[in-house]
Motif scaffolding. Sequence first.
Motif, PDB file in Angstrom:
ATOM      1  N   GLU A  46       0.332   3.274  10.428  1.00 30.07           N
ATOM      2  CA  GLU A  46       1.447   4.120  10.864  1.00 30.07           C
ATOM      3  C   GLU A  46       2.126   4.771   9.667  1.00 30.07           C
ATOM      4  OE1 GLU A  46       3.825   1.409  13.159  1.00 30.07           O
ATOM      5  OE2 GLU A  46       2.392   1.392  14.828  1.00 30.07           O
ATOM      6  N   ASP A  47       2.331   3.997   8.606  1.00 29.08           N
ATOM      7  CA  ASP A  47       3.000   4.492   7.406  1.00 29.08           C
ATOM      8  C   ASP A  47       2.220   5.635   6.757  1.00 29.08           C
ATOM      9  OD1 ASP A  47       5.299   4.076   5.666  1.00 29.08           O
ATOM     10  OD2 ASP A  47       3.838   3.446   4.143  1.00 29.08           O
ATOM     11  N   HIS A  48       0.889   5.537   6.777  1.00 30.42           N
ATOM     12  CA  HIS A  48       0.045   6.567   6.154  1.00 30.42           C
ATOM     13  C   HIS A  48      -0.423   7.639   7.140  1.00 30.42           C
ATOM     14  CE1 HIS A  48      -0.065   3.784   2.775  1.00 30.42           C
ATOM     15  NE2 HIS A  48      -0.681   4.714   2.065  1.00 30.42           N
ATOM     16  N   GLY A  49      -0.088   7.480   8.417  1.00 27.79           N
ATOM     17  CA  GLY A  49      -0.506   8.454   9.422  1.00 27.79           C
ATOM     18  C   GLY A  49      -2.016   8.490   9.604  1.00 27.79           C
ATOM     19  N   ILE A  50      -2.635   7.316   9.528  1.00 28.54           N
ATOM     20  CA  ILE A  50      -4.093   7.204   9.638  1.00 28.54           C
ATOM     21  C   ILE A  50      -4.421   6.353  10.860  1.00 28.54           C
ATOM     22  CG2 ILE A  50      -6.184   6.315   8.530  1.00 28.54           C
ATOM     23  CD1 ILE A  50      -4.785   6.599   5.853  1.00 28.54           C
ATOM     24  N   PRO A  51      -5.386   6.782  11.670  1.00 29.84           N
ATOM     25  CA  PRO A  51      -5.755   5.938  12.813  1.00 29.84           C
ATOM     26  C   PRO A  51      -6.506   4.687  12.354  1.00 29.84           C
ATOM     27  CG  PRO A  51      -7.233   7.818  12.657  1.00 29.84           C
ATOM     28  CD  PRO A  51      -6.163   8.023  11.611  1.00 29.84           C
ATOM     29  N   LEU A  52      -6.290   3.605  13.077  1.00 33.01           N
ATOM     30  CA  LEU A  52      -7.054   2.387  12.832  1.00 33.01           C
ATOM     31  C   LEU A  52      -8.415   2.538  13.504  1.00 33.01           C
ATOM     32  CD1 LEU A  52      -4.532  -0.513  13.559  1.00 33.01           C
ATOM     33  CD2 LEU A  52      -5.458   0.169  11.364  1.00 33.01           C
ATOM     34  N   GLU A  53      -9.454   2.162  12.784  1.00 31.21           N
ATOM     35  CA  GLU A  53     -10.799   2.149  13.358  1.00 31.21           C
ATOM     36  C   GLU A  53     -11.186   0.693  13.563  1.00 31.21           C
ATOM     37  OE1 GLU A  53     -13.762   4.620  11.334  1.00 31.21           O
ATOM     38  OE2 GLU A  53     -12.113   5.507  10.194  1.00 31.21           O
ATOM     39  N   GLU A  54     -11.278   0.266  14.832  1.00 28.98           N
ATOM     40  CA  GLU A  54     -11.704  -1.099  15.106  1.00 28.98           C
ATOM     41  C   GLU A  54     -13.222  -1.180  14.947  1.00 28.98           C
ATOM     42  OE1 GLU A  54     -10.189  -3.020  18.583  1.00 28.98           O
ATOM     43  OE2 GLU A  54      -8.150  -2.306  18.197  1.00 28.98           O
ATOM     44  N   GLU A  55     -13.653  -2.213  14.258  1.00 28.15           N
ATOM     45  CA  GLU A  55     -15.064  -2.377  13.912  1.00 28.15           C
ATOM     46  C   GLU A  55     -15.478  -3.811  14.237  1.00 28.15           C
ATOM     47  OE1 GLU A  55     -18.503  -2.299  13.289  1.00 28.15           O
ATOM     48  OE2 GLU A  55     -17.829  -0.359  12.504  1.00 28.15           O
ATOM     49  N   THR A  56     -16.321  -3.984  15.252  1.00 24.57           N
ATOM     50  CA  THR A  56     -16.723  -5.329  15.679  1.00 24.57           C
ATOM     51  C   THR A  56     -17.492  -6.082  14.584  1.00 24.57           C
ATOM     52  OG1 THR A  56     -18.745  -4.481  16.708  1.00 24.57           O
ATOM     53  CG2 THR A  56     -16.794  -4.719  18.121  1.00 24.57           C
ATOM     54  N   PHE A  81       0.811  -1.224   0.000  1.00 22.17           N
ATOM     55  CA  PHE A  81       0.000   0.000   0.000  1.00 22.17           C
ATOM     56  C   PHE A  81       0.849   1.280   0.000  1.00 22.17           C
ATOM     57  CE2 PHE A  81      -3.243  -2.974   1.543  1.00 22.17           C
ATOM     58  CZ  PHE A  81      -4.328  -2.580   0.756  1.00 22.17           C
ATOM     59  N   LYS A  82       2.172   1.157  -0.063  1.00 28.13           N
ATOM     60  CA  LYS A  82       3.073   2.312   0.031  1.00 28.13           C
ATOM     61  C   LYS A  82       2.707   3.428  -0.945  1.00 28.13           C
ATOM     62  CE  LYS A  82       7.149   3.231   2.034  1.00 28.13           C
ATOM     63  NZ  LYS A  82       7.126   3.488   3.463  1.00 28.13           N
ATOM     64  N   GLU A  83       2.421   3.080  -2.195  1.00 29.51           N
ATOM     65  CA  GLU A  83       2.152   4.078  -3.236  1.00 29.51           C
ATOM     66  C   GLU A  83       0.659   4.306  -3.469  1.00 29.51           C
ATOM     67  OE1 GLU A  83       4.671   5.836  -4.518  1.00 29.51           O
ATOM     68  OE2 GLU A  83       5.998   4.651  -3.223  1.00 29.51           O
ATOM     69  N   ILE A  84      -0.179   3.761  -2.590  1.00 27.36           N
ATOM     70  CA  ILE A  84      -1.634   3.916  -2.730  1.00 27.36           C
ATOM     71  C   ILE A  84      -2.103   4.919  -1.695  1.00 27.36           C
ATOM     72  CG2 ILE A  84      -3.865   2.738  -2.573  1.00 27.36           C
ATOM     73  CD1 ILE A  84      -2.398   0.165  -3.469  1.00 27.36           C
ATOM     74  N   SER A  85      -2.849   5.911  -2.145  1.00 27.24           N
ATOM     75  CA  SER A  85      -3.389   6.908  -1.232  1.00 27.24           C
ATOM     76  C   SER A  85      -4.584   6.301  -0.496  1.00 27.24           C
ATOM     77  CB  SER A  85      -3.830   8.151  -2.019  1.00 27.24           C
ATOM     78  OG  SER A  85      -4.406   9.094  -1.154  1.00 27.24           O
ATOM     79  N   VAL A  86      -4.405   6.041   0.796  1.00 25.43           N
ATOM     80  CA  VAL A  86      -5.440   5.423   1.619  1.00 25.43           C
ATOM     81  C   VAL A  86      -6.028   6.483   2.535  1.00 25.43           C
ATOM     82  CG1 VAL A  86      -5.892   3.675   3.383  1.00 25.43           C
ATOM     83  CG2 VAL A  86      -4.285   3.179   1.520  1.00 25.43           C
ATOM     84  N   ASP A  87      -7.365   6.536   2.597  1.00 24.43           N
ATOM     85  CA  ASP A  87      -8.050   7.564   3.381  1.00 24.43           C
ATOM     86  C   ASP A  87      -8.575   7.070   4.724  1.00 24.43           C
ATOM     87  OD1 ASP A  87      -7.990   9.683   1.252  1.00 24.43           O
ATOM     88  OD2 ASP A  87      -9.093   8.123   0.190  1.00 24.43           O
ATOM     89  N   ALA A  88      -8.877   5.769   4.813  1.00 26.25           N
ATOM     90  CA  ALA A  88      -9.416   5.208   6.053  1.00 26.25           C
ATOM     91  C   ALA A  88      -9.026   3.734   6.135  1.00 26.25           C
ATOM     92  CB  ALA A  88     -10.935   5.348   6.091  1.00 26.25           C
ATOM     93  N   ILE A  89      -8.830   3.271   7.374  1.00 22.38           N
ATOM     94  CA  ILE A  89      -8.497   1.870   7.609  1.00 22.38           C
ATOM     95  C   ILE A  89      -9.394   1.357   8.730  1.00 22.38           C
ATOM     96  CG2 ILE A  89      -6.713   0.196   8.202  1.00 22.38           C
ATOM     97  CD1 ILE A  89      -4.643   2.361   7.338  1.00 22.38           C
ATOM     98  N   LEU A  90     -10.215   0.375   8.395  1.00 19.28           N
ATOM     99  CA  LEU A  90     -11.066  -0.273   9.376  1.00 19.28           C
ATOM    100  C   LEU A  90     -10.555  -1.688   9.577  1.00 19.28           C
ATOM    101  CD1 LEU A  90     -12.910   1.999   8.097  1.00 19.28           C
ATOM    102  CD2 LEU A  90     -14.803   0.648   8.958  1.00 19.28           C
ATOM    103  N   THR A  91     -10.666  -2.191  10.795  1.00 23.27           N
ATOM    104  CA  THR A  91     -10.172  -3.529  11.080  1.00 23.27           C
ATOM    105  C   THR A  91     -11.060  -4.242  12.082  1.00 23.27           C
ATOM    106  OG1 THR A  91      -8.270  -4.828  11.830  1.00 23.27           O
ATOM    107  CG2 THR A  91      -8.585  -2.686  12.873  1.00 23.27           C
TER     108      THR A  91
END
Length: 180
Positions: free
Chosen positions: A62-72, A37-47
């Motif tokens: 961490e690499d993209h400076g985006i918080p992880l959103e935990e989703e049950t 995902f290094k060269e992909i612009s990611v806006d949100a990360i859900l896990t």
Amino acid sequence: MNKTIYLVRHCKAEGQAPDARLTTEGEEQADRVTVFFKEISVDAILTSPYLRAVDTVRGLAEDHGIPLEEETRLSERVLAGQDQPEWLSMLERTFTDLELSYPGGESSRQAMERGMEVIDDMLQRQHPVTVIATHGNLMALLLKRFDDTFGFTQWKTLSNPDIYRLDFSVEAPVIKRVWK
């Protein structure tokens, strides 16, 4: 609406428990996911809140400076309330009978619907590119939701990790496996 959702199956883990850690190989795979995902612009990360899913995308966040959103709702699908020696054949039946549920478990339809709620929520947000980290069975059911030919046989071919890209520009997405 032009949106992309990457479905990521977690890397190799020590077990199925919610707190199962990634193996040494799984940690190396997680590093490869981050590089992917290094060269992909990611806006949100859900896990999924399961540790193996979180650790699969932690470096990416961490690499993209985006918080992880935990989703049950992205948690592992519960096939049955107790371990079953015939779990594989039981699972296979749930891919053809989406309403079938075993005591203490959820049907494929129930799991699919909770996962779809997350995808629908993300399609309503302003984020053009979202990464969703989850588990193999739920991932397969979500892919089946968009492509009915995706079933038990395709689930068996999923790798740890695995990544599928869903491109939404109309109602049904274009689906492509992008992990090698």
